[in-house]
Enzyme design. Structure first.
Site, PDB file in Angstrom:
ATOM      1  N   ARG A 109      41.249  -8.751   0.662  1.00  0.00           N
ATOM      2  CA  ARG A 109      39.637  -8.909   0.113  1.00  0.00           C
ATOM      3  C   ARG A 109      39.074  -9.423   1.731  1.00  0.00           C
ATOM      4  O   ARG A 109      39.523 -10.316   2.421  1.00  0.00           O
ATOM      5  CB  ARG A 109      39.656  -9.839  -0.667  1.00  0.00           C
ATOM      6  CG  ARG A 109      40.054  -9.295  -2.167  1.00  0.00           C
ATOM      7  CD  ARG A 109      39.741 -10.378  -3.065  1.00  0.00           C
ATOM      8  NE  ARG A 109      38.644 -10.595  -3.417  1.00  0.00           N
ATOM      9  CZ  ARG A 109      37.786 -11.498  -3.711  1.00  0.00           C
ATOM     10  NH1 ARG A 109      38.335 -12.779  -3.738  1.00  0.00           N
ATOM     11  NH2 ARG A 109      36.454 -11.497  -3.938  1.00  0.00           N
ATOM     12  N   SER A 111      36.563 -11.190   2.046  1.00  0.00           N
ATOM     13  CA  SER A 111      36.269 -12.436   1.921  1.00  0.00           C
ATOM     14  C   SER A 111      37.243 -13.544   2.317  1.00  0.00           C
ATOM     15  O   SER A 111      37.042 -14.487   2.955  1.00  0.00           O
ATOM     16  CB  SER A 111      35.772 -12.987   0.397  1.00  0.00           C
ATOM     17  OG  SER A 111      34.635 -12.388  -0.091  1.00  0.00           O
ATOM     18  N   ASP A 127      54.589   3.324  -3.721  1.00  0.00           N
ATOM     19  CA  ASP A 127      54.886   4.752  -3.932  1.00  0.00           C
ATOM     20  C   ASP A 127      54.778   5.117  -5.338  1.00  0.00           C
ATOM     21  O   ASP A 127      54.816   4.045  -6.408  1.00  0.00           O
ATOM     22  CB  ASP A 127      56.303   4.961  -3.608  1.00  0.00           C
ATOM     23  CG  ASP A 127      56.598   5.289  -2.091  1.00  0.00           C
ATOM     24  OD1 ASP A 127      55.985   6.296  -1.485  1.00  0.00           O
ATOM     25  OD2 ASP A 127      57.447   4.635  -1.587  1.00  0.00           O
ATOM     26  N   GLU A 137      52.691 -10.147   1.974  1.00  0.00           N
ATOM     27  CA  GLU A 137      53.166 -10.627   3.259  1.00  0.00           C
ATOM     28  C   GLU A 137      51.955 -11.449   3.835  1.00  0.00           C
ATOM     29  O   GLU A 137      51.112 -10.873   4.484  1.00  0.00           O
ATOM     30  CB  GLU A 137      53.669  -9.358   4.120  1.00  0.00           C
ATOM     31  CG  GLU A 137      54.752  -8.629   3.498  1.00  0.00           C
ATOM     32  CD  GLU A 137      54.424  -7.306   3.432  1.00  0.00           C
ATOM     33  OE1 GLU A 137      53.484  -6.798   3.955  1.00  0.00           O
ATOM     34  OE2 GLU A 137      55.237  -6.478   2.858  1.00  0.00           O
ATOM     35  N   GLN A 156      43.045  -6.175  -3.382  1.00  0.00           N
ATOM     36  CA  GLN A 156      42.747  -4.842  -4.201  1.00  0.00           C
ATOM     37  C   GLN A 156      43.524  -3.902  -4.186  1.00  0.00           C
ATOM     38  O   GLN A 156      44.260  -3.680  -2.954  1.00  0.00           O
ATOM     39  CB  GLN A 156      41.279  -4.303  -3.530  1.00  0.00           C
ATOM     40  CG  GLN A 156      39.998  -5.362  -3.716  1.00  0.00           C
ATOM     41  CD  GLN A 156      39.004  -4.926  -2.411  1.00  0.00           C
ATOM     42  OE1 GLN A 156      39.180  -4.878  -1.446  1.00  0.00           O
ATOM     43  NE2 GLN A 156      38.121  -4.672  -3.295  1.00  0.00           N
ATOM     44  N   TYR A 170      59.615   6.457  -6.866  1.00  0.00           N
ATOM     45  CA  TYR A 170      60.307   5.338  -6.673  1.00  0.00           C
ATOM     46  C   TYR A 170      60.964   4.691  -7.935  1.00  0.00           C
ATOM     47  O   TYR A 170      60.447   4.981  -8.918  1.00  0.00           O
ATOM     48  CB  TYR A 170      59.413   4.443  -6.346  1.00  0.00           C
ATOM     49  CG  TYR A 170      59.627   3.027  -5.760  1.00  0.00           C
ATOM     50  CD1 TYR A 170      59.860   3.079  -4.040  1.00  0.00           C
ATOM     51  CD2 TYR A 170      60.123   2.020  -6.276  1.00  0.00           C
ATOM     52  CE1 TYR A 170      60.375   2.008  -3.470  1.00  0.00           C
ATOM     53  CE2 TYR A 170      60.701   0.748  -5.618  1.00  0.00           C
ATOM     54  CZ  TYR A 170      60.690   0.856  -4.299  1.00  0.00           C
ATOM     55  OH  TYR A 170      61.252  -0.281  -3.615  1.00  0.00           O
ATOM     56  N   GLN A 181      60.650  -5.597  -9.378  1.00  0.00           N
ATOM     57  CA  GLN A 181      60.636  -6.875  -8.790  1.00  0.00           C
ATOM     58  C   GLN A 181      59.663  -7.960  -9.546  1.00  0.00           C
ATOM     59  O   GLN A 181      58.656  -7.217 -10.004  1.00  0.00           O
ATOM     60  CB  GLN A 181      60.591  -6.824  -7.250  1.00  0.00           C
ATOM     61  CG  GLN A 181      58.906  -6.426  -7.033  1.00  0.00           C
ATOM     62  CD  GLN A 181      58.769  -6.624  -5.476  1.00  0.00           C
ATOM     63  OE1 GLN A 181      59.773  -6.680  -4.557  1.00  0.00           O
ATOM     64  NE2 GLN A 181      57.659  -6.260  -5.060  1.00  0.00           N
TER      65      GLN A 181
END
Length: 198
Positions: A109, A111, A127, A137, A156, A170, A181
Site C-alpha cells: 500500500r 500509505s 500463480d 517479504e 492489495q 500451481y 501454506q
C-alpha cells in the site's frame, strides 16, 4: 515477422465480488469492505519470521532455512516493530484460493510505502491455482523503527484474467513449494538443487 498482442485484464470490483460469490475465488476471512475499485485489501496476520542473525555466518540457498529462523506470534491489539534495515517474513491474515484461469499480483500500500515499508521484495506474483496464506517479504527502508499491527491493511491483491486456464496450475506442479501454506514460510529454494539432481 509475427506480432503477438498481449492484453492484461485486471478484474474490477464487480467481477471480483461476482467470482467470490460464486466460490471461484476464495478469500477467508472476507468482507465486502476489503474490495477496492480493482483489488482486494489484505490484512496482516499474527505470525512473523525473523532470521537468527547471531547464529548465521552465511545463508546457503542449498540448505533448508528452518533452523535459521524464529517464529514470533503477536496477539491482536499488540504490535511488532520492524527496525531500520531489517528484513522479516510475515503473513496475510487471509487465506486465498485461485482458480486455474486467474493469477494475481500482491502490491504494498502506498500509505505504508511512504513510511519506508516494503511489503514484498520481488515475490509479488501469485500463480493460477495457488492456495494458502501469502508470505510477505518485508523490509524497513526508513531510518526509524515502524510498528506493525496484526489486522491492519498491509497489501492489495489484484486479479489477472488469463487468456486460457493453466494446463498445469500451481499445486499440481511438482515444483509447487508453497501450496496450501499457512503462516510465514522461509525460502525452500534448496529444493531446486535437489530436484535438478534427480
Amino acid at each position: 515477422m509475427n506480432v503477438i498482442w498481449v492484453v492484461v485484464m485486471i478484474l474490477s470490483d464487480q467481477s471480483i465480488l461476482e467470482l467470490i460469490k460464486k466460490g471461484e475465488i476464495i478469500i477467508k476471512p472476507f468482507n465486502d469492505d476489503l474490495v477496492g475499485p480493482s483489488s482486494v485489501d489484505l490484512r496482516l496476520g499474527n505470525e512473523f519470521l525473523v532470521f537468527e542473525r547471531a547464529r548465521i555466518d552465511v545463508i546457503d540457498p542449498k540448505q533448508p532455512l528452518e533452523d535459521l529462523t524464529r517464529k514470533i506470534f503477536v496477539e491482536n491489539g499488540d504490535f511488532f516493530v520492524i527496525h531500520p534495515g531489517e528484513f522479516i517474513l510475515a503473513t496475510t491474515l487471509e487465506y486465498i484460493k485461485l482458480p486455474d484461469y486467474i493469477a494475481a499480483r500482491i502490491e504494498g500500500r502506498s500509505s505504508l510505502a511512504r513510511l519506508g515499508i516494503v511489503v514484498h521484495s520481488t515475490g509479488g506474483f501469485v500463480d493460477a491455482g495457488f492456495e494458502g496464506q501469502l508470505t510477505l517479504e518485508m523490509s524497513n527502508l526508513n531510518r526509524i523503527p515502524v510498528k506493525l499491527y496484526p489486522g491492519m491493511k498491509i497489501a492489495q491483491l489484484a486479479f489477472i484474467l488469463q487468456d486460457k486456464p493453466s494446463q498445469v496450475p500451481y499445486g499440481k506442479r511438482p515444483s509447487s513449494k508453497y501450496h496450501k501454506q499457512k503462516g510465514p514460510i522461509p525460502s525452500k529454494i534448496y529444493r531446486d538443487f535437489f530436484e535438478n539432481i534427480r
